[in-house]
Design a protein around this motif. Structure first.
Motif, PDB file in Angstrom:
ATOM      1  N   ILE A  20      -3.649  -3.765  -1.596  1.00 15.13           N
ATOM      2  CA  ILE A  20      -3.925  -2.497  -0.906  1.00 15.13           C
ATOM      3  C   ILE A  20      -4.380  -1.480  -1.943  1.00 15.13           C
ATOM      4  N   ALA A  22      -5.446   2.411  -1.849  1.00 13.37           N
ATOM      5  CA  ALA A  22      -5.606   3.561  -0.943  1.00 13.37           C
ATOM      6  C   ALA A  22      -5.970   4.831  -1.699  1.00 13.37           C
ATOM      7  N   GLN A  23      -6.862   5.585  -1.119  1.00 13.37           N
ATOM      8  CA  GLN A  23      -7.208   6.913  -1.636  1.00 13.37           C
ATOM      9  C   GLN A  23      -6.408   7.931  -0.822  1.00 13.37           C
ATOM     10  N   SER A 388      -4.668   9.394   4.109  1.00 14.57           N
ATOM     11  CA  SER A 388      -4.692   8.124   3.390  1.00 14.57           C
ATOM     12  C   SER A 388      -5.831   7.285   3.944  1.00 14.57           C
ATOM     13  N   SER A 389      -6.507   6.562   3.058  1.00 13.50           N
ATOM     14  CA  SER A 389      -7.651   5.751   3.499  1.00 13.50           C
ATOM     15  C   SER A 389      -7.214   4.390   4.056  1.00 13.50           C
ATOM     16  N   ASP A 390      -5.913   4.058   3.913  1.00 12.29           N
ATOM     17  CA  ASP A 390      -5.451   2.731   4.348  1.00 12.29           C
ATOM     18  C   ASP A 390      -4.383   2.894   5.427  1.00 12.29           C
ATOM     19  N   ASN A 411       4.654   2.970   2.079  1.00 11.00           N
ATOM     20  CA  ASN A 411       3.819   1.770   2.074  1.00 11.00           C
ATOM     21  C   ASN A 411       4.460   0.754   3.004  1.00 11.00           C
ATOM     22  N   ALA A 417       0.898  -1.411  -3.361  1.00  3.65           N
ATOM     23  CA  ALA A 417      -0.352  -0.685  -3.124  1.00  3.65           C
ATOM     24  C   ALA A 417      -0.715   0.127  -4.353  1.00  3.65           C
ATOM     25  N   LEU A 419      -2.654   3.350  -5.652  1.00  2.00           N
ATOM     26  CA  LEU A 419      -3.048   4.628  -5.048  1.00  2.00           C
ATOM     27  C   LEU A 419      -3.844   5.475  -6.026  1.00  2.00           C
TER      28      LEU A 419
END
Ligand SMILES: *[C@@H]1O[C@H](CO)[C@@H](O)[C@H](O)[C@H]1NC(C)=O
Ligand SMILES: *[C@@H]1O[C@H](CO)[C@@H](O)[C@H](O)[C@H]1NC(C)=O
Ligand SMILES: *[C@@H]1O[C@H](CO)[C@@H](O)[C@H](O)[C@H]1NC(C)=O
Ligand SMILES: *[C@@H]1O[C@H](CO)[C@@H](O)[C@H](O)[C@H]1NC(C)=O
Ligand SMILES: *[C@@H]1O[C@H](CO)[C@@H](O)[C@H](O)[C@H]1NC(C)=O
Ligand SMILES: *[C@@H]1O[C@H](CO)[C@@H](O)[C@H](O)[C@H]1NC(C)=O
Ligand SMILES: *[C@@H]1O[C@H](CO)[C@@H](O)[C@H](O)[C@H]1NC(C)=O
Ligand SMILES: *[C@@H]1O[C@H](CO)[C@@H](O)[C@H](O)[C@H]1NC(C)=O
Length: 474
Positions: A20, A22-23, A388-390, A411, A417, A419
């Motif tokens: 994962i 994520a931004q 969050s992008s995810d 998460n 993940a 980040l």
């Protein structure tokens, strides 16, 4: 994957190792509700559990009080919800009333009594305040039985004289308002200010313990009487209503509270906070009110005590379930406070956050999830936008009045993940951020600090975890 302090401060080199990625973007310019805080109740004599009813030693009494109320040594809860008793004694787990017996009629001189104990809640209030607690929310589950249609503190019934309800003994509405004001005065005279006052609990329910019925119209009628009584007495306190059994049930009471009377005022005008519980419907949407809203009670009443599970299968007593409940309440339901049912008690269920068995103190993952928020999101902090992008990584963020930003990342993925967290435009330049992790392996564990460059930093968080990132400014 083995999670270590080093792993939290993942460098850019290791990014490829994570399933994962994520931004996370925080926007301090997009500001939402302000925060009053977090807390619990110790009503129905659960305060006595803390004071040694089941064998807790003085040392561990201090320890559990610190866990709950000290910002430095524990969760720093800011709200204590006390029960205003309606019983004629304090046997079993009853909360005794300040007017246990009828004075004869609504117009007779009331016969109040004050024991400086209040089923353990008064000394608990003192201990909590000594550790920094600012807000005491006193809430009545019921008026004393003699003021009600059913002559019983239990099994619902209505306040005599409220719309649609009459009693042979007369109209007790003003007597009930005076009684609640007297409770506040007893606390104040004894050095403990009650900051928030409520007069109902789950008015939709007919149950075997203290309870009183009301719909929105009836609640509005009493809010005005109580509000005007407090004004006459010159008492400055935040009035609340109505602790509905679920968020939707509370929403259903709001139209009644908003009806404008001949005096040009609605009950909502007298209220500071609209309160609801999470049982029959969860706080997932904002209530239709201009007032602040608090989630004032919720717990898992059915599960066997689950102390050590942050995540196994999403069960009702698991830590991550509560991390999600809290985050959703603030982000989707616009609450300003989240109050669990019981803080610490001797119980076989998850109704409390901390279990007390003989001299053992067992904080659950539910407690550590609450603490991940409450320790770093302090009164008057403001929620800010965070994305969050995810989809398996969810986020919330708050800016405290001292400029410290606290970001909670859950998460829910089955792998760690990676980040990239961008703080956007900050008021002060952020140099470092400290991650605090809660998971099956960690109880709000402080990890190594991470350098922040140009208001951006990289981090990794373990699978199935809650991490609070707390900024440090120059
Ligand atoms: C409550 O405390 C007693 C000790 O007084 C202990 O024996 C019992 O196991 C505890 N019960 C629960 C449910 O924790
Ligand atoms: C006090 O309340 C109990 C029920 O909890 C009742 O049985 C008892 O009669 C009451 N006592 C008096 C003196 O009214
Ligand atoms: C007032 O209540 C107390 C018990 O709380 C009782 O002992 C006393 O007799 C009552 N006084 C009057 C005048 O009713
Ligand atoms: C609340 O109950 C009263 C008395 O039964 C009734 O007159 C009123 O219409 C009800 N209000 C609502 C909003 O249902
Ligand atoms: C109300 O219910 C509680 C148990 O939930 C009981 O102990 C108490 O005696 C009841 N009160 C009355 C007045 O019957
Ligand atoms: C959120 O609550 C605040 C009061 O705390 C209110 O002013 C605002 O309108 C609410 N926002 C939404 C979307 O309901
Ligand atoms: C206090 O609680 C801890 C944790 O449950 C336990 O290990 C200890 O024996 C207790 N008693 C004292 C006096 O510390
Ligand atoms: C977390 O993941 C589980 C499956 O592993 C899923 O059932 C649950 O709905 C997810 N929770 C959230 C809040 O996304």
């Amino acid at each position: 994957m083995v999670f270590s302090k080093v792993a939290v401060a993942a460098s850019a080199l290791s990014l490829g190792a994570y399933a994962i990625d994520a931004q996370i973007n925080v926007d301090l310019q997009a500001r939402y509700q302000s925060v009053d805080g977090f807390g619990c109740s110790q009503a129905f004599q659960r305060a006595e559990d803390i004071f040694g009813k089941y064998g807790l030693s003085p040392k561990n009494q201090s320890y559990v009080l610190d866990l709950m109320y000290s910002e430095e040594r524990g969760a720093g809860f800011t709200i204590l919800r006390n029960g205003i008793g309606s019983s004629n004694s304090s046997t079993s787990n009853l909360m005794n009333s300040i007017e246990p017996f009828s004075p004869g009629s609504p117009s007779s001189t009331p016969n109040y009594t004050w024991d400086h104990y209040n089923s353990g809640q008064f000394p608990l209030s003192q201990q909590a305040r000594a550790r920094g607690l600012p807000y005491i929310y006193a809430d009545a589950w019921s008026a004393p039985g003699y003021m009600k249609t059913n002559q019983d503190e239990n099994w619902s019934g209505f306040l005599c004289g409220i719309e649609g309800e009459t009693c042979p003994s007369g109209d007790w509405r003003q007597a009930y308002a005076d009684y609640l004001v007297q409770y506040v005065k007893f606390y104040a005279e004894s050095g403990v200010p009650v900051t928030h006052l409520g007069f109902l609990n789950e008015p939709q329910e007919v149950v075997s313990y203290a309870s009183m019925g009301s719909n929105g119209t009836q609640a509005a009628e009493f809010v005005k009487i109580l509000g005007q009584t407090l004004e006459r007495e010159g008492i400055d306190i935040e009035l609340t209503c109505c602790d509905g059994v679920g968020w939707s049930e509370q929403e259903a009471m709001i139209p009644g509270l908003q009806v404008v009377g001949p005096d040009g005022k609605s009950a909502e005008d007298y209220l500071s906070v609209v309160t609801g519980h999470g049982y029959s419907s969860a706080p997932t949407f904002p209530l239709s009110t201009k007032r602040r809203t608090w989630l004032t009670e919720w717990t898992d009443l059915s599960g066997a005590f689950t102390p050590y599970t942050f995540f196994a299968d999403g069960g009702a007593g698991e830590g991550m379930t509560w991390a999600n409940h809290i985050q959703t309440a603030f982000v989707n339901a616009n609450v300003s406070a989240f109050i669990y049912w019981i803080g610490a008690e001797n119980s076989t269920t998850n109704s409390g956050m901390i279990n007390l068995i003989n001299d053992e103190v067992i904080p659950s993952k539910r407690f550590w999830s609450m603490a991940s928020f409450s320790k770093f999101v302090r009164p008057n902090a403001q929620r800010v936008k965070a994305t969050s992008s995810d989809a398996s990584v969810t986020v919330s963020a708050f800016e405290n009045t001292n400029g410290v930003v606290a970001i909670q990342v859950i998460n829910n993925g089955t792998s760690a993940a990676s980040l990239t967290i961008d703080l956007g435009k900050t008021h002060k330049e952020v140099k470092k951020v400290v991650p605090w992790v809660t998971s099956n392996d960690y109880d709000l564990e402080e990890m190594s600090e991470i350098d922040v460059k140009h208001n951006s930093f990289l981090a990794s968080v373990p699978a199935r975890s809650l991490t609070s990132f707390v900024t440090e400014c120059e």
